[in-house]
Structures are given as structure tokens and as C-alpha cells.
Design an enzyme around this catalytic site. Structure first.
Site, PDB file in Angstrom:
ATOM      1  N   TYR A  48      56.825  67.044  49.511  1.00 45.91           N
ATOM      2  CA  TYR A  48      57.980  66.504  50.229  1.00 45.91           C
ATOM      3  C   TYR A  48      58.923  67.583  50.752  1.00 45.91           C
ATOM      4  CZ  TYR A  48      56.899  61.637  49.328  1.00 45.91           C
ATOM      5  OH  TYR A  48      56.290  60.398  49.335  1.00 45.91           O
ATOM      6  N   GLU A 134      40.211  55.201  26.737  1.00 42.76           N
ATOM      7  CA  GLU A 134      40.076  55.280  28.199  1.00 42.76           C
ATOM      8  C   GLU A 134      41.184  54.526  28.931  1.00 42.76           C
ATOM      9  OE1 GLU A 134      37.088  53.712  31.777  1.00 42.76           O
ATOM     10  OE2 GLU A 134      36.354  53.761  29.709  1.00 42.76           O
ATOM     11  N   ASP A 187      34.549  52.628  27.967  1.00 43.44           N
ATOM     12  CA  ASP A 187      33.618  51.573  28.353  1.00 43.44           C
ATOM     13  C   ASP A 187      32.180  52.057  28.230  1.00 43.44           C
ATOM     14  OD1 ASP A 187      35.669  49.817  29.006  1.00 43.44           O
ATOM     15  OD2 ASP A 187      35.646  50.311  31.147  1.00 43.44           O
TER      16      ASP A 187
END
Length: 306
Positions: A48, A134, A187
Site C-alpha cells: 500500500y 489443520e 484431513d
């Protein structure tokens, strides 16, 4: 996870490199100012400062990584920090660089991983293990179901998906400081395994800094593909492997370190033979609190990791 380095050449005397060369000099100048003034900034803040020049955040990010690789220093040495997104909870106290004392056991939703991980001090904990989770949703469920109290003393941390640098630094810091087991809960799919590999071996984009970001001894606690049949998870709680999953699985199996993980290779083959993946929350199909009251505690108690 260091492979053959890619060479990027930026020439000030080549017309097609003029803008990239200018951006590189601009970022170097910004970093020099930060170091000289002993102040810190985030990549987002740098972007920015000159959005017209950079054009996009990804342009700045790529330039920053090239500079770090060229100088062979981590980004934080140039006083450029990543915004933290990870959360941590449990039996852990430490002092931040500004003198602020943090107690990770007092929040019901976890404490944001600090930006200056390398500079925290007075790390205190009696934890027996660190559980790296996770997903943020799973992290919050573990806290809501009282797993911290049931398994006390311990530490739970999440990178909320693909882990940011500060979360990886914190996991590494806990391992080197406390010298306790680091366990991963992801997972049962190729993308979950890739996240575990990032903690263990590092990422391709930051391979030059892997030595300070990785925990080589992290263990895969779950969800293991072999757990799916062993626990008789209902088939309607599973999801068919997508083309993206299959591509990721093949890509993982081609990585040089993979052949040195025979147990992980067997689990990946189980997953491919099954043709379905299991997200952590699929265990709620067995019972609402099976994950927090049975699965994780029994795995930790009896050493059910690989």
C-alpha cells in the site's frame, strides 16, 4: 526440501526488465529504511506504500521472496513480517518482544500467534505434546468440547489451512524449546497430507529457509486413511477423490523425500484404493464427540501415530 534452484535474471539494460528492476530496487530501498530505523512492516503495508508501482500484492510478494533468496536471509531479517492468522491454546506462557505477557490458557477461542515469534522469551509450559490441527473449525471444536482440560497439560495450534510463516515458526519454536512430541491432525486426503509435509519438510516457495521453519520429527496422528475402514466410518460421510486430489497425490508421491516415508506411502495407497477421502469432521458420523472424547485421546494414549 531444497531442490535445484531456479535462476531469475533482472537486467537494468533490458527493456523488458526495466519495470521489474525498478520494483526490486524500490523494495530493497524500503527494506533498508526499515532496518536502519529498526522498525517493522508487513508485506501488505509495503504494497500500500506504492500500489501504482506494484500493481498487485503478488508482484510484491514475488519480489520480496527473490530478494530474500538472493541475500540468503529470512524475510524477518529485512524487518518485513507476515500477518499472523494462526491460533494457539493450552499450557503455554511467553513474553512478547514489547514486554507483553501472554497466557494461552486463558482464552476460550485461542490466542493469535504473535508476529515476532523469533523474539518471544520466557517460554513456560508443562505440556506433554503439541497437537497441530489443520482447520480452525476443528481447533475450535477441540476447545469447545473440553479436550484441553481432558488432555491437560498440552498445547493445540492451528494454521487455519495452509500454514502461514508465523505458525510454522511457532511450531518450530515449541519443538526446539520444549523438546516434546509434535503431532499432526489433518484431513485424510492429499491436500491434508501436503499441509503436514509443509510442517515437516517446508514449502517449495521458501525452501531457502526450511531449516528454521520445519519440524522433521512431526508425526501423523490422523486422520489416517486406514482409520476409515478400521472405525467403520459411514460411506455417506466420505467424499469421492476429485481430479485435483488425484493430481496432488501423484505430485506428492514424486517428491524425493516421499520414498523415505514408507508408512505414509502405505496410507496414501490405502486412500487411492478406497477412492474416497475423509475430512476430520466425518468422525461426527460415528458420534458427535467421537473426535474429542475417543479418537484423539486414545490415539495419543496408545501411540497411534506414524
Amino acid at each position: 526440501m531444497k531442490g535445484k534452484p531456479a535462476l531469475t535474471e533482472v537486467r537494468f539494460d533490458a527493456a523488458n526488465s526495466v519495470k521489474k528492476f525498478g520494483i526490486t530496487l524500490r523494495v530493497v530501498a524500503m527494506c533498508y529504511t526499515l532496518v536502519q530505523s529498526n522498525t517493522y512492516s508487513t508485506k501488505r503495508d509495503l504494497y500500500y506504500n506504492d500500489t501504482k508501482l506494484f500493481g498487485s500484492q503478488s508482484t510484491l510478494d514475488e519480489t520480496m521472496e527473490n530478494i530474500c533468496c538472493m541475500l540468503n536471509v529470512p524475510r524477518r531479517s529485512l524487518h518485513v513480517l507476515a500477518t499472523s492468522k494462526g491460533f494457539i491454546a493450552g499450557d503455554l506462557k511467553f513474553t512478547e518482544v514489547d514486554g507483553n505477557h501472554v497466557d494461552c490458557s486463558t482464552s476460550k477461542t485461542g490466542v493469535l500467534v504473535p508476529v515476532h515469534v523469533q523474539d518471544i522469551s520466557n517460554v513456560q509450559s508443562r505440556a506433554r505434546f503439541v497437537l497441530v490441527v489443520e482447520k480452525d473449525a476443528t481447533f475450535q471444536k477441540l476447545l469447545d468440547d473440553g479436550m484441553l482440560e481432558d488432555m491437560w497439560p498440552c498445547i493445540i495450534i492451528t494454521g487455519k489451512g495452509f500454514p502461514d510463516v508465523n505458525t510454522r515458526l511457532m511450531v518450530r519454536k515449541l519443538w526446539t524449546t520444549l523438546q516434546i512430541p509434535i503431532l499432526g491432525l489433518v484431513d485424510a486426503d492429499p491436500h491434508g497430507l501436503e499441509i503436514l509435509c509443509v510442517y515437516k519438510f517446508g514449502s517449495k516457495s521458501m525452501s531457502y529457509e526450511s531449516h528454521s521453519l520445519t519440524v522433521p520429527c512431526i508425526r501423523w496422528l490422523g486422520i489416517l486413511p486406514s482409520d476409515i475402514d478400521r472405525l467403520q466410518v459411514p460411506r455417506d460421510a466420505l467424499i469421492p477423490l476429485s481430479k485435483s486430489d488425484l493430481r496432488k497425490a501423484k505430485e506428492l508421491m514424486r517428491r524425493p523425500y516421499y520414498k523415505h516415508l514408507p508408512d505414509w506411502m502405505k496410507e496414501m495407497q490405502v486412500l487411492l484404493d478406497l477412492g474416497r477421502k475423509a475430512e476430520i469432521q466425518c468422525l461426527t458420523a460415528i458420534s458427535r464427540d467421537y473426535l474429542t472424547k475417543v479418537y484423539v485421546p486414545s490415539k495419543i494414549k496408545y501411540g497411534g501415530w506414524i
